[in-house]
Design a protein around this motif. Structure first.
Motif, PDB file in Angstrom:
ATOM      1  N   LEU A  92       0.829  -1.197   0.000  1.00 30.85           N
ATOM      2  CA  LEU A  92       0.000   0.000   0.000  1.00 30.85           C
ATOM      3  C   LEU A  92       0.869   1.254   0.000  1.00 30.85           C
ATOM      4  N   GLY A  93       0.274   2.357  -0.415  1.00 28.87           N
ATOM      5  CA  GLY A  93       0.978   3.630  -0.428  1.00 28.87           C
ATOM      6  C   GLY A  93       1.230   4.131   0.981  1.00 28.87           C
ATOM      7  N   GLU A 127      -1.993   5.330   2.804  1.00 25.17           N
ATOM      8  CA  GLU A 127      -3.133   4.427   2.917  1.00 25.17           C
ATOM      9  C   GLU A 127      -3.118   3.660   4.238  1.00 25.17           C
ATOM     10  N   ASN A 157      -1.373  14.235  -6.791  1.00 27.02           N
ATOM     11  CA  ASN A 157      -1.110  13.064  -7.621  1.00 27.02           C
ATOM     12  C   ASN A 157      -2.198  12.023  -7.389  1.00 27.02           C
ATOM     13  N   ASP A 158      -2.094  10.903  -8.084  1.00 24.03           N
ATOM     14  CA  ASP A 158      -3.139   9.885  -7.987  1.00 24.03           C
ATOM     15  C   ASP A 158      -3.256   9.300  -6.582  1.00 24.03           C
ATOM     16  N   SER A 159      -2.132   9.168  -5.888  1.00 25.22           N
ATOM     17  CA  SER A 159      -2.159   8.635  -4.523  1.00 25.22           C
ATOM     18  C   SER A 159      -2.916   9.566  -3.583  1.00 25.22           C
ATOM     19  N   ASP A 160      -2.790  10.870  -3.829  1.00 20.55           N
ATOM     20  CA  ASP A 160      -3.530  11.830  -3.015  1.00 20.55           C
ATOM     21  C   ASP A 160      -5.036  11.615  -3.152  1.00 20.55           C
ATOM     22  N   LEU A 169      -6.654   8.772  -4.058  1.00 26.07           N
ATOM     23  CA  LEU A 169      -7.033   7.510  -3.424  1.00 26.07           C
ATOM     24  C   LEU A 169      -7.153   7.679  -1.914  1.00 26.07           C
ATOM     25  N   TRP A 170      -6.268   8.504  -1.345  1.00 26.58           N
ATOM     26  CA  TRP A 170      -6.275   8.712   0.103  1.00 26.58           C
ATOM     27  C   TRP A 170      -7.332   9.722   0.541  1.00 26.58           C
ATOM     28  N   ASP A 226      -9.545   4.587  -0.115  1.00 31.62           N
ATOM     29  CA  ASP A 226      -8.941   4.484   1.214  1.00 31.62           C
ATOM     30  C   ASP A 226      -9.842   5.073   2.283  1.00 31.62           C
ATOM     31  N   ARG A 265      -6.369   8.678 -14.216  1.00 29.53           N
ATOM     32  CA  ARG A 265      -5.020   8.515 -13.682  1.00 29.53           C
ATOM     33  C   ARG A 265      -4.011   9.369 -14.444  1.00 29.53           C
TER      34      ARG A 265
END
Length: 256
Positions: free
Chosen positions: A124-125, A128, A171-174, A176-177, A182, A213
């Motif tokens: 996981l990032g 997350e 970014n994409d992780s931001d 998702l979180w 998440d 994405r």
């Protein structure tokens, strides 16, 4: 047995009519499951943003419009939509394979949730939550005014505010979180021992056709990338009850 209302969103950043392939999916599920199809646009969602801001969080509207990634706004939009209207939200690039768990939605006041995948928490990032059972947000099903969705909205608001205060490009992780799976996974994990919630798996096929994405949702128009398959054959396979995964392998499904 509940009457089913299947809700979609279109037009939050997409321009023009709904693509024919998406309309075919809607019609197919409407006929297959005898459900009502509702498509909600940008004005519908922005009215709900205003309503939520007035009723629950005076800063929400400001947070919503300051998010630079439109897909994150779409995340918040789906939570608002089902919180206020109830029913089943479904991404346009997903199709329900088995409707049966959702037919008694009113029995689960905190909703029916779909497991997207089981992961190794080490993969996981950094932001997350270390929870291996990841809950999807491409399908959301609760009665109106579900408290669990209210908590998801509050948690999303907190994370969005935190990310905006940090500054810089998302970014994409931001996503998702801050607004994505998440958030849902975190809240569902806290509520999963309740008797009024159902967590299930394998009822939805998600094709991951969205082009959000790598920042593509920041453009004025984001096309959907349709896979190369014959839609009529897809119908036939689905109607005959063959395994979706087997058919997916055959058509070479690609994940964006």
């Amino acid at each position: 047995m509940d009457s089913l209302n299947l809700r979609f969103m279109w037009g939050l950043w997409d321009k023009g009519d709904i693509p024919h392939k998406i309309k075919e999916r809607h019609i197919f599920m409407e006929k297959k499951f005898s459900c009502k199809i509702s498509v909600h646009g940008k004005d519908d969602i922005e009215n709900l943003v205003k309503k939520y801001t007035q009723e629950f969080d005076s800063d929400f509207s400001k947070l919503y419009y300051n998010i630079q990634r439109k897909v994150a706004r779409a995340d918040l939009g789906r939570y608002l939509l089902i919180f206020y209207m109830g029913g089943i939200y479904l991404d346009n690039d997903a199709i329900i394979k088995n409707i049966n768990p959702y037919r008694n939605l009113s029995s689960y006041k905190n909703g029916i949730w779909e497991i997207e995948k089981i992961v190794n928490i080490n993969q996981l990032g950094p932001l997350e939550k270390p929870i291996s059972k990841r809950i999807a947000n491409y399908i959301i099903a609760t009665p109106p005014q579900s408290m669990i969705l209210l908590e998801i909205l509050k948690e999303s608001s907190y994370r969005v505010k935190s990310r905006l205060e940090k500054g810089g490009e998302w970014n994409d992780s931001d996503i998702l979180w801050a607004t994505g799976p998440d958030v849902v996974t975190t809240i569902i994990d806290k509520w999963n021992t309740q008797s009024d919630i159902l967590i299930c798996k394998g009822n939805v096929e998600h094709f991951s056709e969205g082009t959000w994405r790598n920042g593509q949702d920041k453009t004025e128009f984001a096309n959907l990338v349709f896979k190369k398959y014959t839609w009529d054959n897809y119908y036939i396979t689905f109607l005959e009850g063959n395994k979706m995964d087997a058919f997916g392998v055959e058509i070479g499904r690609a994940h964006v």
